[in-house]
Design a protein around this motif. Structure first.
Motif, PDB file in Angstrom:
ATOM      1  N   THR A   1      -6.374   1.205   5.717  1.00  0.00           N
ATOM      2  CA  THR A   1      -6.395   0.265   4.601  1.00  0.00           C
ATOM      3  C   THR A   1      -5.462  -0.895   4.943  1.00  0.00           C
ATOM      4  OG1 THR A   1      -4.624   1.480   3.486  1.00  0.00           O
ATOM      5  CG2 THR A   1      -6.871   2.069   2.896  1.00  0.00           C
ATOM      6  N   ASP A   2      -5.830  -2.112   4.476  1.00  0.00           N
ATOM      7  CA  ASP A   2      -5.027  -3.294   4.798  1.00  0.00           C
ATOM      8  C   ASP A   2      -3.628  -3.167   4.225  1.00  0.00           C
ATOM      9  OD1 ASP A   2      -7.307  -4.159   5.930  1.00  0.00           O
ATOM     10  OD2 ASP A   2      -7.935  -5.384   4.214  1.00  0.00           O
TER      11      ASP A   2
ATOM     12  N   GLY B   1      -5.854   0.525  -0.636  1.00  0.00           N
ATOM     13  CA  GLY B   1      -5.592   1.964  -0.585  1.00  0.00           C
ATOM     14  C   GLY B   1      -5.579   2.676  -1.924  1.00  0.00           C
ATOM     15  N   ILE B   2      -5.905   1.954  -3.004  1.00  0.00           N
ATOM     16  CA  ILE B   2      -5.899   2.601  -4.319  1.00  0.00           C
ATOM     17  C   ILE B   2      -7.080   3.568  -4.415  1.00  0.00           C
ATOM     18  CG2 ILE B   2      -6.018   2.218  -6.825  1.00  0.00           C
ATOM     19  CD1 ILE B   2      -4.772  -0.474  -6.436  1.00  0.00           C
ATOM     20  N   VAL B   3      -6.832   4.774  -4.933  1.00  0.00           N
ATOM     21  CA  VAL B   3      -7.894   5.760  -5.144  1.00  0.00           C
ATOM     22  C   VAL B   3      -8.392   5.626  -6.583  1.00  0.00           C
ATOM     23  CG1 VAL B   3      -8.471   8.208  -5.171  1.00  0.00           C
ATOM     24  CG2 VAL B   3      -6.904   7.327  -3.436  1.00  0.00           C
ATOM     25  N   LEU B   4      -9.691   5.417  -6.735  1.00  0.00           N
ATOM     26  CA  LEU B   4     -10.254   5.169  -8.061  1.00  0.00           C
ATOM     27  C   LEU B   4     -11.465   6.051  -8.312  1.00  0.00           C
ATOM     28  CD1 LEU B   4     -10.195   1.256  -8.288  1.00  0.00           C
ATOM     29  CD2 LEU B   4      -8.739   2.852  -9.528  1.00  0.00           C
ATOM     30  N   VAL B   5     -11.864   6.123  -9.580  1.00  0.00           N
ATOM     31  CA  VAL B   5     -13.086   6.831  -9.961  1.00  0.00           C
ATOM     32  C   VAL B   5     -14.058   5.820 -10.583  1.00  0.00           C
ATOM     33  CG1 VAL B   5     -14.092   8.575 -11.488  1.00  0.00           C
ATOM     34  CG2 VAL B   5     -11.892   9.008 -10.388  1.00  0.00           C
ATOM     35  N   ASN B   6     -15.273   5.745 -10.043  1.00  0.00           N
ATOM     36  CA  ASN B   6     -16.320   4.933 -10.647  1.00  0.00           C
ATOM     37  C   ASN B   6     -16.946   5.772 -11.767  1.00  0.00           C
ATOM     38  OD1 ASN B   6     -18.642   3.662 -11.399  1.00  0.00           O
ATOM     39  ND2 ASN B   6     -19.457   3.405  -9.333  1.00  0.00           N
ATOM     40  N   GLU B   7     -16.601   5.434 -12.993  1.00  0.00           N
ATOM     41  CA  GLU B   7     -16.985   6.290 -14.123  1.00  0.00           C
ATOM     42  C   GLU B   7     -18.494   6.301 -14.372  1.00  0.00           C
ATOM     43  OE1 GLU B   7     -14.483   5.325 -17.443  1.00  0.00           O
ATOM     44  OE2 GLU B   7     -12.689   5.986 -16.388  1.00  0.00           O
ATOM     45  N   ASP B   8     -19.210   5.313 -13.853  1.00  0.00           N
ATOM     46  CA  ASP B   8     -20.665   5.299 -14.031  1.00  0.00           C
ATOM     47  C   ASP B   8     -21.371   6.260 -13.090  1.00  0.00           C
ATOM     48  OD1 ASP B   8     -20.465   3.408 -16.006  1.00  0.00           O
ATOM     49  OD2 ASP B   8     -20.539   1.733 -14.589  1.00  0.00           O
ATOM     50  N   ARG B   9     -20.606   6.870 -12.177  1.00  0.00           N
ATOM     51  CA  ARG B   9     -21.209   7.814 -11.237  1.00  0.00           C
ATOM     52  C   ARG B   9     -20.689   9.235 -11.416  1.00  0.00           C
ATOM     53  NH1 ARG B   9     -23.481   7.067  -5.460  1.00  0.00           N
ATOM     54  NH2 ARG B   9     -24.978   5.438  -5.887  1.00  0.00           N
ATOM     55  N   CYS B  10     -19.533   9.378 -12.077  1.00  0.00           N
ATOM     56  CA  CYS B  10     -18.877  10.684 -12.190  1.00  0.00           C
ATOM     57  C   CYS B  10     -19.726  11.638 -13.029  1.00  0.00           C
ATOM     58  CB  CYS B  10     -17.505  10.514 -12.830  1.00  0.00           C
ATOM     59  SG  CYS B  10     -16.639  12.060 -13.114  1.00  0.00           S
TER      60      CYS B  10
ATOM     61  N   HIS C   1       9.470   2.080  -8.530  1.00  0.00           N
ATOM     62  CA  HIS C   1       9.297   0.860  -7.743  1.00  0.00           C
ATOM     63  C   HIS C   1       7.870   0.801  -7.254  1.00  0.00           C
ATOM     64  CE1 HIS C   1      13.715   0.626  -7.676  1.00  0.00           C
ATOM     65  NE2 HIS C   1      13.646   1.950  -7.560  1.00  0.00           N
ATOM     66  N   PHE C   2       7.335  -0.428  -7.208  1.00  0.00           N
ATOM     67  CA  PHE C   2       5.944  -0.617  -6.813  1.00  0.00           C
ATOM     68  C   PHE C   2       5.897  -1.605  -5.651  1.00  0.00           C
ATOM     69  CE2 PHE C   2       2.317  -3.612  -7.369  1.00  0.00           C
ATOM     70  CZ  PHE C   2       1.296  -2.759  -6.982  1.00  0.00           C
ATOM     71  N   GLY C   3       5.047  -1.320  -4.671  1.00  0.00           N
ATOM     72  CA  GLY C   3       4.918  -2.265  -3.565  1.00  0.00           C
ATOM     73  C   GLY C   3       3.997  -1.743  -2.487  1.00  0.00           C
ATOM     74  N   ASP C   4       4.019  -2.448  -1.344  1.00  0.00           N
ATOM     75  CA  ASP C   4       3.148  -2.113  -0.219  1.00  0.00           C
ATOM     76  C   ASP C   4       3.910  -1.232   0.758  1.00  0.00           C
ATOM     77  OD1 ASP C   4       1.397  -1.935   1.845  1.00  0.00           O
ATOM     78  OD2 ASP C   4       1.434  -4.065   2.369  1.00  0.00           O
ATOM     79  N   LEU C   5       3.562   0.041   0.754  1.00  0.00           N
ATOM     80  CA  LEU C   5       4.273   0.981   1.632  1.00  0.00           C
ATOM     81  C   LEU C   5       3.722   0.939   3.052  1.00  0.00           C
ATOM     82  CD1 LEU C   5       4.510   3.350  -1.271  1.00  0.00           C
ATOM     83  CD2 LEU C   5       6.477   3.063   0.235  1.00  0.00           C
ATOM     84  N   GLY C   6       2.664   0.154   3.269  1.00  0.00           N
ATOM     85  CA  GLY C   6       2.133  -0.006   4.622  1.00  0.00           C
ATOM     86  C   GLY C   6       2.887  -1.078   5.386  1.00  0.00           C
ATOM     87  N   ASP C   7       3.646  -1.906   4.672  1.00  0.00           N
ATOM     88  CA  ASP C   7       4.404  -2.987   5.304  1.00  0.00           C
ATOM     89  C   ASP C   7       5.851  -2.538   5.473  1.00  0.00           C
ATOM     90  OD1 ASP C   7       5.842  -5.222   5.935  1.00  0.00           O
ATOM     91  OD2 ASP C   7       5.385  -6.323   4.092  1.00  0.00           O
ATOM     92  N   PRO C   8       6.298  -2.337   6.708  1.00  0.00           N
ATOM     93  CA  PRO C   8       7.654  -1.795   6.908  1.00  0.00           C
ATOM     94  C   PRO C   8       8.750  -2.725   6.400  1.00  0.00           C
ATOM     95  CG  PRO C   8       6.616  -2.371   9.016  1.00  0.00           C
ATOM     96  CD  PRO C   8       5.578  -2.546   7.970  1.00  0.00           C
ATOM     97  N   ASP C   9       8.426  -4.017   6.172  1.00  0.00           N
ATOM     98  CA  ASP C   9       9.446  -4.955   5.709  1.00  0.00           C
ATOM     99  C   ASP C   9       9.463  -5.134   4.198  1.00  0.00           C
ATOM    100  OD1 ASP C   9      10.314  -5.465   8.301  1.00  0.00           O
ATOM    101  OD2 ASP C   9       8.659  -6.880   8.624  1.00  0.00           O
ATOM    102  N   SER C  10       8.581  -4.429   3.490  1.00  0.00           N
ATOM    103  CA  SER C  10       8.572  -4.575   2.034  1.00  0.00           C
ATOM    104  C   SER C  10       9.800  -3.900   1.429  1.00  0.00           C
ATOM    105  CB  SER C  10       7.300  -3.954   1.446  1.00  0.00           C
ATOM    106  OG  SER C  10       7.325  -2.556   1.624  1.00  0.00           O
ATOM    107  N   ASP C  11      10.148  -4.325   0.216  1.00  0.00           N
ATOM    108  CA  ASP C  11      11.317  -3.746  -0.454  1.00  0.00           C
ATOM    109  C   ASP C  11      11.190  -2.234  -0.599  1.00  0.00           C
ATOM    110  OD1 ASP C  11      12.394  -6.205  -0.629  1.00  0.00           O
ATOM    111  OD2 ASP C  11      11.926  -6.536  -2.764  1.00  0.00           O
TER     112      ASP C  11
END
Lengths: 289, 243
Positions: free
Chosen positions: B8-9, B106-115, B173-183
């Motif tokens: 994931t990006d 990278g967010i995991v989601l549910v498409n409710e129209d298919r569940c 805390h919320f952020g991009d854990l794929g970026d090693p330089d993120s807070d």
């Protein structure tokens, strides 16, 4: 895990139905006309009733058609596809056998293989779950296959083969319980699950809710452990040992086969209830269970 | 499709500080509020004013007690929600393609129209992060407030998940854990952030920061100040005895 009646009925009946299809595909018993109709009718009733039962617990049945779409990744989807293909192919085998007296040898063998594949896909729905160590072991597919083959042979009237298969089922059940108990114990503790074990002994002080909820109802289900051990022996005797003894030691006859079948069915239902009710989900560790 | 993306990006996720969390359940309430009024079917309550109330939540706070030999016990509050795993087992088991992991963040989601509400994804999740809504018959899970974080109609400071925005202790805390330089990545590196149940191979994106080590008292807390009082205390002791 919560032992929902829908999944107990589903795995019991469809297993028997596809087991019978396996033998019918191989031409066992070698019947045409009216008696072929009777055998195929039983196989269809069992497998279709099982598959229908499995839809009872769905929260949103209107999307059910999509369940056939993800066969590349999902065992549940594969199971649906395999079951439908098998049922369709056996219609093409059953009609010529019943009405034309045809043998249908090659398509029969293909049908038998598909029936077995269907049973394996059913078992993999449970076997794949790393979250339930008791199920996540090679004996789970073996158990489902032996249930289907043994019960199917019994329905097909192959009493001696059924006897040996049910004997094998008895041993496999026993082994699966032993291995399962070990795997369940190795799940770890609340300290391991929370990653707090380095701070000392960890116990839950307060759960995240004062009411029951989906996760607790579904996955932290606890059986009255008081009777679990007795139920195991009852299931083992009824599903495997007793019918095997009857089939192997008494002269073949309709009455003995019927008694063996009745005992076997009752044993399978008890065993399947235990299969779900005993299964420990790792999420229970967060709930102090 | 329920196949997981190769990579994931971004890896958007939460970092939860177990040292700071006071267990107020503010995040639970904020989550329930936002997700009942926005994305997808509302989080229903069953029998809310009756004798047996229940309901769907995407985030629940559990409290644990840890006690080492000969040391006082300590309390740890642990909020638990979806960890948006890199190798999410809930996604691949889904028969309908309703569960998916987004390649862009990278967010995991549910498409409710298919569940179909079969519940297998909830069985496959080790963390109890998915709950089947009893009213809607649909699987609900943390969306990382996907309808807040990209929402340009909201003031910029509100473009974080509701639980993070509301936390009065600053434990989330919320952020991009794929970026090693993120807070958040720096915070994880500095505080030794860890994965829940790493042996199951789910590779969670969310991290937990362990409680900081506590001081140890030199003396046991309830030792008597003086067993054999002397001087004034000794006189007082004797005087009171005689009364």
């Amino acid at each position: 895990m919560h032992p929902a009646p829908s999944v107990i009925i589903f795995t019991t009946l469809s297993g028997l139905g596809f087991g019978l299809f396996f033998w019918l595909g191989l031409g066992v018993p070698d019947v045409q006309g009216g008696s072929a109709f009777a055998f195929f009718f039983i196989a269809y009733v069992l497998s279709c009733a099982g598959l229908l039962a499995s839809t009872f617990h769905l929260g949103n049945k209107k999307n059910a058609i999509y369940a056939l779409s993800q066969w590349r990744t999902s065992w549940l989807s594969r199971e649906g596809v395999a079951a439908i293909v098998t049922l369709f192919l056996f219609a093409l085998i059953a009609v010529p056998r019943i009405f034309l007296g045809a043998e249908m040898v090659i398509s029969g063998v293909i049908g038998s293989v598909l029936a077995l594949i269907t049973v394996v896909t059913t078992s993999m729905i449970y076997t794949q779950l790393k979250t339930i160590p008791r199920w996540n072991q090679p004996l789970t597919p073996v158990l489902f296959l032996l249930h289907a083959l043994g019960g199917g042979a019994l329905l097909a009237g192959e009493v001696k083969i059924a006897g040996w298969l049910l004997l094998a089922l008895t041993l496999a059940l026993f082994a699966a319980w032993r291995v399962g108990d070990r795997r369940a114990l190795a799940r770890g503790t609340t300290g391991d699950a929370t990653g707090l074990a380095h701070l000392g002994a960890v116990r839950m002080l307060e759960s995240g809710h004062t009411a029951r909820n989906y996760v607790v109802d579904e996955m932290v289900y606890r059986v009255g452990r008081k009777h679990a051990e007795k139920l195991r022996w009852i299931a083992l005797a009824l599903a495997g040992a007793l019918p095997a003894a009857i089939l192997l030691l008494t002269p073949p006859g309709h009455i003995t086969a019927f008694v063996a079948l009745a005992l076997h069915l009752l044993g399978v239902v008890i065993g399947r209830w235990l299969f779900f009710a005993e299964a420990e989900h790792v999420v229970g560790l967060y709930h102090g269970a | 499709m329920t196949a997981l993306p190769d990579k994931t990006d971004k890896k958007l996720g939460l970092v939860i500080d177990l040292d700071t969390c006071v267990g107020c359940h503010g995040c639970v309430t904020a989550c329930k509020g936002w997700n009942t009024q926005h994305y997808g079917a509302p989080l229903s309550d069953t029998d809310p004013y009756g004798a047996d109330p229940g309901g769907t939540f995407l985030n629940r706070v559990f409290s644990y007690e840890a006690q080492a030999e000969g040391r006082p016990a300590q309390t740890i509050h642990m909020p638990r929600s979806c960890l948006h795993c890199d190798d999410a087992p809930c996604v691949t088991v889904c028969p309908t393609g309703a569960s998916y992991k987004r390649a862009e963040d990278g967010i995991v989601l549910v498409n409710e129209d298919r569940c179909i509400g079969c519940g297998l994804c909830a069985w496959a999740c080790p963390y109890g992060a998915r709950e089947l809504d009893r009213e809607a018959g649909i699987m609900k899970k943390c969306t990382l407030c996907v309808d807040r974080i990209y929402n340009e109609n909201l003031p910029e400071e509100d473009r974080v998940p509701a639980c993070v925005r509301t936390c009065p202790a600053g434990a989330r805390h919320f952020g991009d854990l794929g970026d090693p330089d993120s807070d958040v990545s720096k915070l994880v590196a500095k505080r030794g952030g860890y994965d829940l149940m790493p042996d199951l191979g789910t590779k969670p994106v969310n991290k937990y920061l362990p409680p900081r080590p506590k001081d140890t008292l030199d003396t046991a807390p309830l030792t008597a100040v003086a067993d054999e009082p002397k001087g004034f205390l000794g006189w007082l002791d004797k005087a009171l005895e005689k009364l």
